[in-house]
Design an enzyme around this catalytic site. Sequence first.
Site, PDB file in Angstrom:
ATOM      1  N   ASN A  23       0.868  -1.239   0.053  1.00 50.53           N
ATOM      2  CA  ASN A  23       0.063  -0.093   0.173  1.00 50.53           C
ATOM      3  C   ASN A  23       1.055   1.205   0.169  1.00 50.53           C
ATOM      4  O   ASN A  23       1.778   1.297   0.701  1.00 50.53           O
ATOM      5  CB  ASN A  23      -0.903  -0.070   1.217  1.00 50.53           C
ATOM      6  CG  ASN A  23      -1.869  -1.397   1.331  1.00 50.53           C
ATOM      7  OD1 ASN A  23      -2.540  -1.421   0.393  1.00 50.53           O
ATOM      8  ND2 ASN A  23      -1.734  -2.184   2.172  1.00 50.53           N
ATOM      9  N   ASP A 140      -5.779  -4.476   7.156  1.00 50.22           N
ATOM     10  CA  ASP A 140      -5.157  -5.363   5.958  1.00 50.22           C
ATOM     11  C   ASP A 140      -4.386  -6.505   6.475  1.00 50.22           C
ATOM     12  O   ASP A 140      -3.579  -6.851   5.863  1.00 50.22           O
ATOM     13  CB  ASP A 140      -4.149  -4.396   5.098  1.00 50.22           C
ATOM     14  CG  ASP A 140      -4.144  -5.001   3.758  1.00 50.22           C
ATOM     15  OD1 ASP A 140      -3.534  -4.523   2.754  1.00 50.22           O
ATOM     16  OD2 ASP A 140      -4.995  -5.922   3.326  1.00 50.22           O
TER      17      ASP A 140
END
Length: 296
Positions: A23, A140
Amino acid sequence: VPHDQTLFEERHLCYISPLGKGNFGCVELCRYDPLGDNTGELVAVKKLQPNKGSNLEDFQKEVKMLSVLHCDYIVKYRGVCYSMGRLSMSLVMEYLPYGSLTGYVWTNRHNITTRRMLLFSSQICKGMEYLQMQRYVHRDLAARNILVANESLVKIADFGLTKVLPFDKEYYRLSQPGQSPLFWLAPECLNENKFSHKSDVWSFGIVLHELFSYCDNSINPKRLCLQEIGQNVQGTSLSMHLANMLASNWRLPAPPNCPLQVYSLMKDCWTYDFDKRPSFSDLSNRFMCFRDLIAG
Ligand SMILES: CC(C)(Nc1nc(-c2c[nH]c3ncc(Cl)cc23)ncc1F)C(=O)NCC(F)(F)F
Protein backbone atom coordinates in the site's frame (compact mmCIF):
# COMPACT_ATOMS: atom_id res chain seq x y z
CA VAL A 1 23.73 1.63 11.63
CA PRO A 2 23.51 2.79 15.24
CA HIS A 3 20.04 1.64 16.27
CA ASP A 4 18.95 5.02 17.50
CA GLN A 5 19.77 6.48 14.07
CA THR A 6 16.60 7.54 12.36
CA LEU A 7 18.04 9.57 9.46
CA PHE A 8 19.57 7.62 6.55
CA GLU A 9 21.71 9.50 4.01
CA GLU A 10 20.58 8.71 0.50
CA ARG A 11 24.16 8.54 -0.82
CA HIS A 12 24.90 5.53 1.45
CA LEU A 13 21.68 3.68 0.58
CA CYS A 14 22.71 1.16 -2.10
CA TYR A 15 19.85 -0.37 -4.12
CA ILE A 16 19.97 -4.17 -4.44
CA SER A 17 16.61 -5.47 -5.73
CA PRO A 18 12.83 -4.89 -5.68
CA LEU A 19 10.86 -6.58 -2.86
CA GLY A 20 7.30 -5.87 -3.91
CA LYS A 21 4.44 -3.41 -4.16
CA GLY A 22 2.54 -2.60 -0.97
CA ASN A 23 0.00 0.00 0.00
CA PHE A 24 1.40 3.47 -0.87
CA GLY A 25 4.36 2.44 -2.91
CA CYS A 26 7.02 -0.08 -3.71
CA VAL A 27 9.54 -1.56 -1.31
CA GLU A 28 13.16 -2.25 -2.25
CA LEU A 29 15.98 -4.22 -0.69
CA CYS A 30 18.95 -1.90 -0.04
CA ARG A 31 22.22 -2.01 1.89
CA TYR A 32 22.95 0.98 4.09
CA ASP A 33 26.69 1.08 3.58
CA PRO A 34 28.27 4.31 4.89
CA LEU A 35 31.73 2.66 4.98
CA GLY A 36 31.34 1.70 1.31
CA ASP A 37 32.79 -1.76 1.95
CA ASN A 38 29.56 -3.85 1.68
CA THR A 39 29.55 -4.51 5.42
CA GLY A 40 26.45 -2.33 5.96
CA GLU A 41 23.05 -3.57 7.13
CA LEU A 42 20.39 -4.81 4.71
CA VAL A 43 17.21 -2.73 4.97
CA ALA A 44 13.77 -2.65 3.32
CA VAL A 45 13.11 0.80 1.88
CA LYS A 46 9.53 1.78 1.17
CA LYS A 47 9.55 4.52 -1.43
CA LEU A 48 6.62 6.86 -1.62
CA GLN A 49 4.91 6.84 -5.02
CA PRO A 50 6.07 10.10 -6.71
CA ASN A 51 3.82 13.13 -7.35
CA LYS A 52 0.90 11.88 -5.25
CA GLY A 53 0.77 14.89 -2.89
CA SER A 54 -1.99 13.59 -0.61
CA ASN A 55 0.07 10.46 -0.10
CA LEU A 56 2.97 12.46 1.37
CA GLU A 57 0.84 13.35 4.41
CA ASP A 58 -0.53 9.81 4.67
CA PHE A 59 3.02 8.53 4.20
CA GLN A 60 4.27 10.78 6.99
CA LYS A 61 1.38 9.46 9.10
CA GLU A 62 2.52 5.88 8.37
CA VAL A 63 6.10 6.83 9.34
CA LYS A 64 4.84 8.41 12.55
CA MET A 65 2.65 5.39 13.34
CA LEU A 66 5.43 2.87 12.73
CA SER A 67 8.08 4.85 14.65
CA VAL A 68 6.18 4.46 17.93
CA LEU A 69 5.57 0.71 17.59
CA HIS A 70 7.99 -1.40 19.66
CA CYS A 71 6.95 -5.03 19.64
CA ASP A 72 8.80 -8.28 18.80
CA TYR A 73 5.92 -9.27 16.52
CA ILE A 74 5.81 -6.07 14.44
CA VAL A 75 8.30 -5.23 11.67
CA LYS A 76 10.86 -2.75 13.06
CA TYR A 77 10.98 0.77 11.75
CA ARG A 78 14.57 1.97 11.34
CA GLY A 79 14.15 5.54 10.14
CA VAL A 80 13.62 7.75 7.12
CA CYS A 81 15.66 8.86 4.14
CA TYR A 82 14.95 12.22 2.54
CA SER A 83 15.76 12.77 -1.12
CA MET A 84 15.27 15.52 -3.66
CA GLY A 85 15.99 18.01 -0.91
CA ARG A 86 13.26 16.79 1.48
CA LEU A 87 10.70 16.85 -1.32
CA SER A 88 10.45 13.07 -1.24
CA MET A 89 11.01 10.59 1.56
CA SER A 90 11.41 6.88 2.04
CA LEU A 91 10.58 4.70 5.03
CA VAL A 92 13.48 2.47 6.16
CA MET A 93 12.55 -0.80 7.85
CA GLU A 94 14.42 -3.87 9.04
CA TYR A 95 14.79 -6.47 6.30
CA LEU A 96 13.35 -9.89 7.12
CA PRO A 97 15.26 -12.42 5.00
CA TYR A 98 12.61 -15.17 4.90
CA GLY A 99 10.05 -12.96 3.14
CA SER A 100 6.29 -13.06 3.43
CA LEU A 101 4.46 -15.81 5.32
CA THR A 102 2.51 -16.96 2.24
CA GLY A 103 5.64 -17.88 0.31
CA TYR A 104 7.47 -19.34 3.31
CA VAL A 105 4.63 -21.63 4.51
CA TRP A 106 3.87 -22.92 1.00
CA THR A 107 7.57 -23.59 0.22
CA ASN A 108 8.15 -25.33 3.59
CA ARG A 109 4.70 -26.98 3.83
CA HIS A 110 6.24 -30.47 4.16
CA ASN A 111 8.18 -29.67 7.31
CA ILE A 112 6.09 -27.15 9.23
CA THR A 113 4.47 -28.86 12.22
CA THR A 114 1.10 -27.91 13.73
CA ARG A 115 3.08 -26.81 16.76
CA ARG A 116 5.04 -24.27 14.69
CA MET A 117 1.81 -23.05 13.01
CA LEU A 118 0.37 -22.48 16.47
CA LEU A 119 3.54 -20.61 17.45
CA PHE A 120 3.19 -18.32 14.39
CA SER A 121 -0.54 -17.88 15.09
CA SER A 122 0.08 -16.86 18.71
CA GLN A 123 2.83 -14.41 17.64
CA ILE A 124 0.49 -12.70 15.13
CA CYS A 125 -2.17 -12.65 17.87
CA LYS A 126 0.24 -11.03 20.35
CA GLY A 127 1.30 -8.47 17.72
CA MET A 128 -2.37 -7.61 17.16
CA GLU A 129 -2.95 -7.43 20.92
CA TYR A 130 -0.14 -4.86 21.10
CA LEU A 131 -1.60 -2.90 18.15
CA GLN A 132 -4.96 -2.89 19.91
CA MET A 133 -3.36 -1.40 23.02
CA GLN A 134 -2.06 1.44 20.82
CA ARG A 135 -5.64 1.83 19.46
CA TYR A 136 -4.43 0.93 15.94
CA VAL A 137 -6.76 -0.89 13.53
CA HIS A 138 -4.60 -2.64 10.89
CA ARG A 139 -7.39 -3.10 8.27
CA ASP A 140 -5.23 -5.27 6.02
CA LEU A 141 -4.33 -8.29 8.13
CA ALA A 142 -3.57 -11.09 5.68
CA ALA A 143 -0.87 -13.78 5.39
CA ARG A 144 0.79 -11.77 2.57
CA ASN A 145 1.29 -8.95 5.11
CA ILE A 146 3.07 -11.12 7.66
CA LEU A 147 6.84 -11.45 7.40
CA VAL A 148 9.07 -14.31 8.52
CA ALA A 149 12.14 -13.23 10.53
CA ASN A 150 13.43 -16.77 11.14
CA GLU A 151 12.17 -20.36 11.54
CA SER A 152 10.43 -19.43 14.77
CA LEU A 153 9.48 -15.76 14.46
CA VAL A 154 6.94 -13.92 12.33
CA LYS A 155 6.05 -10.20 12.33
CA ILE A 156 3.11 -8.09 11.22
CA ALA A 157 3.98 -5.56 8.48
CA ASP A 158 2.51 -3.20 5.85
CA PHE A 159 0.69 -0.54 7.88
CA GLY A 160 -0.39 1.37 4.76
CA LEU A 161 -4.13 1.04 5.60
CA THR A 162 -3.79 1.27 9.39
CA LYS A 163 -5.99 3.81 11.22
CA VAL A 164 -5.74 5.10 14.79
CA LEU A 165 -9.10 4.94 16.61
CA PRO A 166 -10.34 8.33 17.83
CA PHE A 167 -10.26 8.58 21.62
CA ASP A 168 -14.08 8.51 21.89
CA LYS A 169 -14.98 5.76 19.41
CA GLU A 170 -14.23 2.03 19.25
CA TYR A 171 -14.60 1.90 15.47
CA TYR A 172 -13.41 3.79 12.40
CA ARG A 173 -15.93 4.49 9.64
CA LEU A 174 -14.41 4.93 6.17
CA SER A 175 -16.09 7.55 4.03
CA GLN A 176 -16.09 5.27 0.99
CA PRO A 177 -15.29 1.54 0.52
CA GLY A 178 -11.53 1.26 1.05
CA GLN A 179 -9.06 -0.86 -0.85
CA SER A 180 -8.93 -3.71 1.69
CA PRO A 181 -9.42 -7.02 -0.13
CA LEU A 182 -13.06 -8.14 0.29
CA PHE A 183 -12.38 -11.75 1.25
CA TRP A 184 -10.60 -10.77 4.48
CA LEU A 185 -13.31 -8.30 5.57
CA ALA A 186 -15.87 -8.66 8.36
CA PRO A 187 -19.60 -8.17 7.49
CA GLU A 188 -19.75 -4.71 9.14
CA CYS A 189 -16.84 -3.61 6.91
CA LEU A 190 -18.64 -4.86 3.78
CA ASN A 191 -22.01 -3.40 4.83
CA GLU A 192 -21.07 -0.20 6.67
CA ASN A 193 -17.33 0.44 6.09
CA LYS A 194 -16.99 0.09 9.87
CA PHE A 195 -13.49 -0.99 11.00
CA SER A 196 -12.50 -1.91 14.55
CA HIS A 197 -10.31 -4.23 16.58
CA LYS A 198 -13.11 -6.77 16.16
CA SER A 199 -12.96 -6.51 12.36
CA ASP A 200 -9.20 -7.16 12.67
CA VAL A 201 -10.18 -10.29 14.70
CA TRP A 202 -12.31 -11.46 11.75
CA SER A 203 -9.30 -10.97 9.40
CA PHE A 204 -7.10 -12.80 11.91
CA GLY A 205 -9.47 -15.78 11.52
CA ILE A 206 -8.94 -15.61 7.74
CA VAL A 207 -5.14 -15.52 8.30
CA LEU A 208 -5.48 -18.72 10.40
CA HIS A 209 -7.38 -20.29 7.51
CA GLU A 210 -4.57 -19.33 5.10
CA LEU A 211 -1.92 -20.60 7.51
CA PHE A 212 -3.59 -23.96 8.21
CA SER A 213 -4.18 -24.32 4.46
CA TYR A 214 -0.39 -23.96 4.07
CA CYS A 215 -1.16 -20.85 1.96
CA ASP A 216 -2.19 -23.20 -0.82
CA ASN A 217 -3.42 -20.88 -3.57
CA SER A 218 -5.89 -23.48 -4.87
CA ILE A 219 -7.91 -23.16 -1.64
CA ASN A 220 -7.21 -19.52 -0.72
CA PRO A 221 -10.07 -17.42 0.72
CA LYS A 222 -10.72 -15.58 -2.56
CA ARG A 223 -11.03 -18.79 -4.58
CA LEU A 224 -13.25 -20.54 -2.00
CA CYS A 225 -15.58 -17.53 -1.77
CA LEU A 226 -15.81 -17.16 -5.58
CA GLN A 227 -16.57 -20.89 -5.86
CA GLU A 228 -19.41 -20.49 -3.35
CA ILE A 229 -20.76 -17.40 -5.14
CA GLY A 230 -20.70 -19.44 -8.34
CA GLN A 231 -20.63 -18.01 -11.79
CA ASN A 232 -24.04 -16.35 -11.39
CA VAL A 233 -22.58 -13.07 -10.16
CA GLN A 234 -25.14 -10.86 -11.89
CA GLY A 235 -25.82 -7.17 -11.08
CA THR A 236 -25.32 -7.52 -7.34
CA SER A 237 -21.79 -6.51 -6.55
CA LEU A 238 -19.29 -9.02 -5.29
CA SER A 239 -19.29 -7.44 -1.81
CA MET A 240 -23.12 -7.69 -1.68
CA HIS A 241 -22.95 -11.38 -2.63
CA LEU A 242 -20.30 -11.99 0.02
CA ALA A 243 -22.27 -10.02 2.66
CA ASN A 244 -25.41 -12.09 1.90
CA MET A 245 -23.51 -15.37 2.19
CA LEU A 246 -22.03 -14.35 5.53
CA ALA A 247 -25.45 -13.15 6.75
CA SER A 248 -26.89 -16.61 5.93
CA ASN A 249 -24.06 -18.10 7.97
CA TRP A 250 -21.85 -19.45 5.21
CA ARG A 251 -18.20 -19.58 6.34
CA LEU A 252 -14.94 -20.85 4.83
CA PRO A 253 -14.76 -24.67 5.18
CA ALA A 254 -12.18 -26.23 7.54
CA PRO A 255 -8.76 -26.50 5.86
CA PRO A 256 -7.69 -30.12 5.14
CA ASN A 257 -6.41 -31.88 8.32
CA CYS A 258 -6.99 -28.73 10.38
CA PRO A 259 -7.23 -29.56 14.12
CA LEU A 260 -10.88 -29.20 15.19
CA GLN A 261 -9.99 -26.83 18.05
CA VAL A 262 -8.26 -24.50 15.58
CA TYR A 263 -11.21 -24.52 13.16
CA SER A 264 -13.58 -23.81 16.04
CA LEU A 265 -11.37 -20.85 17.05
CA MET A 266 -11.52 -19.54 13.44
CA LYS A 267 -15.33 -19.83 13.55
CA ASP A 268 -15.35 -17.79 16.77
CA CYS A 269 -13.36 -15.05 14.96
CA TRP A 270 -16.09 -15.15 12.29
CA THR A 271 -18.98 -14.54 14.71
CA TYR A 272 -21.38 -12.30 12.78
CA ASP A 273 -21.98 -9.87 15.65
CA PHE A 274 -18.66 -8.07 16.26
CA ASP A 275 -19.55 -7.55 19.93
CA LYS A 276 -19.60 -11.32 20.42
CA ARG A 277 -16.26 -11.98 18.71
CA PRO A 278 -13.34 -12.88 21.03
CA SER A 279 -10.69 -10.21 21.67
CA PHE A 280 -7.03 -10.74 20.77
CA SER A 281 -6.24 -11.30 24.46
CA ASP A 282 -8.95 -14.00 24.69
CA LEU A 283 -7.41 -15.62 21.60
CA SER A 284 -3.86 -15.38 23.00
CA ASN A 285 -4.97 -17.30 26.10
CA ARG A 286 -6.60 -19.98 23.97
CA PHE A 287 -3.40 -20.43 21.93
CA MET A 288 -1.45 -20.87 25.16
CA CYS A 289 -3.60 -23.92 26.06
CA PHE A 290 -3.51 -25.29 22.47
CA ARG A 291 0.25 -25.45 22.21
CA ASP A 292 0.43 -27.95 25.07
CA LEU A 293 -2.70 -29.78 23.96
CA ILE A 294 -2.06 -30.29 20.24
CA ALA A 295 1.06 -32.32 19.49
CA GLY A 296 3.07 -31.81 16.31
C1 LIG B 1 5.33 -4.65 -0.58
C2 LIG B 1 6.22 -5.61 0.17
C3 LIG B 1 7.67 -5.18 0.09
N1 LIG B 1 6.10 -6.90 -0.41
C4 LIG B 1 7.00 -7.87 -0.09
N2 LIG B 1 7.91 -7.73 0.89
C5 LIG B 1 8.78 -8.75 1.11
C6 LIG B 1 9.76 -8.62 2.16
C7 LIG B 1 10.74 -9.57 2.41
N3 LIG B 1 11.50 -9.17 3.47
C8 LIG B 1 11.03 -8.00 3.90
N4 LIG B 1 11.47 -7.26 4.93
C9 LIG B 1 10.84 -6.11 5.20
C10 LIG B 1 9.75 -5.70 4.44
CL1 LIG B 1 8.96 -4.21 4.85
C11 LIG B 1 9.27 -6.42 3.38
C12 LIG B 1 9.93 -7.61 3.09
N5 LIG B 1 8.75 -9.90 0.40
C13 LIG B 1 7.83 -10.03 -0.57
C14 LIG B 1 6.93 -9.03 -0.83
F1 LIG B 1 6.02 -9.14 -1.80
C15 LIG B 1 5.77 -5.60 1.58
O1 LIG B 1 6.14 -4.72 2.34
N6 LIG B 1 4.87 -6.50 1.82
C16 LIG B 1 4.16 -6.42 3.04
C17 LIG B 1 4.88 -7.25 4.04
F2 LIG B 1 5.15 -8.45 3.50
F3 LIG B 1 5.99 -6.64 4.39
F4 LIG B 1 4.06 -7.40 5.09
